[in-house]
Design a protein around this motif. Structure first.
Motif, PDB file in Angstrom:
ATOM      1  N   MET A 231       0.855  -1.266  -0.043  1.00  0.00           N
ATOM      2  CA  MET A 231      -0.037   0.185  -0.105  1.00  0.00           C
ATOM      3  C   MET A 231       0.862   1.310   0.091  1.00  0.00           C
ATOM      4  O   MET A 231       0.406   2.426   0.044  1.00  0.00           O
ATOM      5  N   GLY A 232       2.195   1.273  -0.074  1.00  0.00           N
ATOM      6  CA  GLY A 232       3.012   2.568  -0.419  1.00  0.00           C
ATOM      7  C   GLY A 232       3.313   2.813   0.829  1.00  0.00           C
ATOM      8  O   GLY A 232       3.896   4.184   0.879  1.00  0.00           O
ATOM      9  N   PHE A 233       3.495   2.232   2.126  1.00  0.00           N
ATOM     10  CA  PHE A 233       4.039   2.659   3.298  1.00  0.00           C
ATOM     11  C   PHE A 233       5.308   2.174   3.718  1.00  0.00           C
ATOM     12  O   PHE A 233       5.519   1.176   3.292  1.00  0.00           O
ATOM     13  N   GLY A 234       6.090   2.819   4.377  1.00  0.00           N
ATOM     14  CA  GLY A 234       7.468   2.342   4.729  1.00  0.00           C
ATOM     15  C   GLY A 234       8.038   2.596   6.193  1.00  0.00           C
ATOM     16  O   GLY A 234       9.032   2.258   6.487  1.00  0.00           O
ATOM     17  N   ASP A 235       7.200   3.147   7.021  1.00  0.00           N
ATOM     18  CA  ASP A 235       7.635   3.423   8.294  1.00  0.00           C
ATOM     19  C   ASP A 235       7.258   2.534   9.312  1.00  0.00           C
ATOM     20  O   ASP A 235       6.048   2.683   9.886  1.00  0.00           O
ATOM     21  N   LEU A 236       7.897   1.632   9.641  1.00  0.00           N
ATOM     22  CA  LEU A 236       7.854   0.469  10.720  1.00  0.00           C
ATOM     23  C   LEU A 236       8.491   1.004  12.114  1.00  0.00           C
ATOM     24  O   LEU A 236       9.851   0.876  11.813  1.00  0.00           O
ATOM     25  N   VAL A 237       7.820   0.719  13.274  1.00  0.00           N
ATOM     26  CA  VAL A 237       8.526   0.680  14.523  1.00  0.00           C
ATOM     27  C   VAL A 237       7.984  -0.290  15.442  1.00  0.00           C
ATOM     28  O   VAL A 237       6.836  -0.488  15.562  1.00  0.00           O
ATOM     29  N   LEU A 238       8.823  -1.160  16.094  1.00  0.00           N
ATOM     30  CA  LEU A 238       8.507  -2.218  16.940  1.00  0.00           C
ATOM     31  C   LEU A 238       8.696  -1.599  18.296  1.00  0.00           C
ATOM     32  O   LEU A 238       9.863  -1.116  18.488  1.00  0.00           O
ATOM     33  N   VAL A 239       7.731  -2.048  19.283  1.00  0.00           N
ATOM     34  CA  VAL A 239       7.899  -1.819  20.550  1.00  0.00           C
ATOM     35  C   VAL A 239       8.172  -2.962  21.217  1.00  0.00           C
ATOM     36  O   VAL A 239       7.298  -3.601  21.644  1.00  0.00           O
TER      37      VAL A 239
END
Length: 245
Positions: free
Chosen positions: A27-35
């Motif tokens: 879907m064109g998104f790329g900012d991933l953060v894992l907590v």
């Protein structure tokens, strides 16, 4: 909102992280953060990379932080995902409607979508940090979604609110064979059918006109004419093995 951050809290399965990255990239998104994931090396885990299936670049750029507060640094509007309504906390919205409203703002916010653990969802204190709760409309008798499925659904709704990608243009239709090419095929096929004894030249009846009508209805392409002429050539060669090819 194009730079929406996807935040996964306390993920326990490496495959889900990879699948979530794949859902984001589609879907064109790329900012991933894992907590605080269960495994500190989850981003390079073999199963995560395998399930990312071409979205390993999302994993390579992803961040791991110890707290949700750090994951939301720089975010203007955070959306929690929670199935169970809270008596206290931010209002609950249907995703599509909320995304459309946010996208319509003159200054769209920097958005974060926050997903809880596969085992127990989001803790109340994490929900309270968010501005809204997103509730994906599901079957009221069974609303259990896999983490990556939830990421995919919300990423799709968000992309649609941002205008979508549109339907990819189909490959242009191949060029149709003209009447001369079709007639050449018919002549070639007539000779081949005669060679194998299927057509009697003295009493051809209406075989060739019927084949002509068949080819006209089919709308043969130039490539298809070449294929059929190749078949005719092989028919004659098989019927007359002594003849020069």
């Amino acid at each position: 909102m194009e730079s929406t951050r996807f935040v996964l809290i306390n993920t326990s399965h490496a495959g889900n992280v990879g699948s979530a990255a794949r859902a984001m990239k589609v879907m064109g998104f790329g900012d991933l953060v894992l907590v605080a994931p269960r495994f500190a090396d989850v981003l390079c885990h073999e199963e995560a990379v395998a399930m990312a299936s071409g979205a390993a670049d999302i994993l390579a750029r992803a961040s791991v932080v110890p707290t949700l507060a750090e994951a939301l640094d720089g975010v203007d509007f955070a959306c929690a995902t929670a199935m169970t309504p809270r008596d206290f906390g931010p209002p609950t919205h249907e995703p599509r409607a909320l995304f459309a409203g946010l996208a319509a703002r003159e200054a769209a916010p920097r958005l974060a979508l926050v997903f809880g653990s596969e085992r127990y969802g989001m803790a109340n204190e994490d929900v309270y940090r968010c501005h809204a709760v997103l509730s994906i409309p599901t079957n009221p008798d069974y609303g259990s979604l896999n983490l990556a499925q939830a990421v995919q659904l919300l990423a799709y709704d968000l992309r649609q609110a941002l205008g979508g990608f549109g339907v990819q243009a189909r490959t242009p239709d191949p060029e149709l064979a003209d009447a001369r090419a079709v007639q050449g095929l018919l002549d070639h096929l007539q000779a081949a059918l005669t060679d194998i004894g299927y057509l009697d030249p003295a009493a051809p009846k209406k075989l060739m006109p019927r084949l002509n009508q068949l080819f006209n209805r089919a709308g043969l392409t130039n490539e298809e004419v070449h294929i059929l002429r190749g078949i005719a050539r092989q028919m004659s060669k098989t019927a007359n093995p002594a003849s020069p090819s």
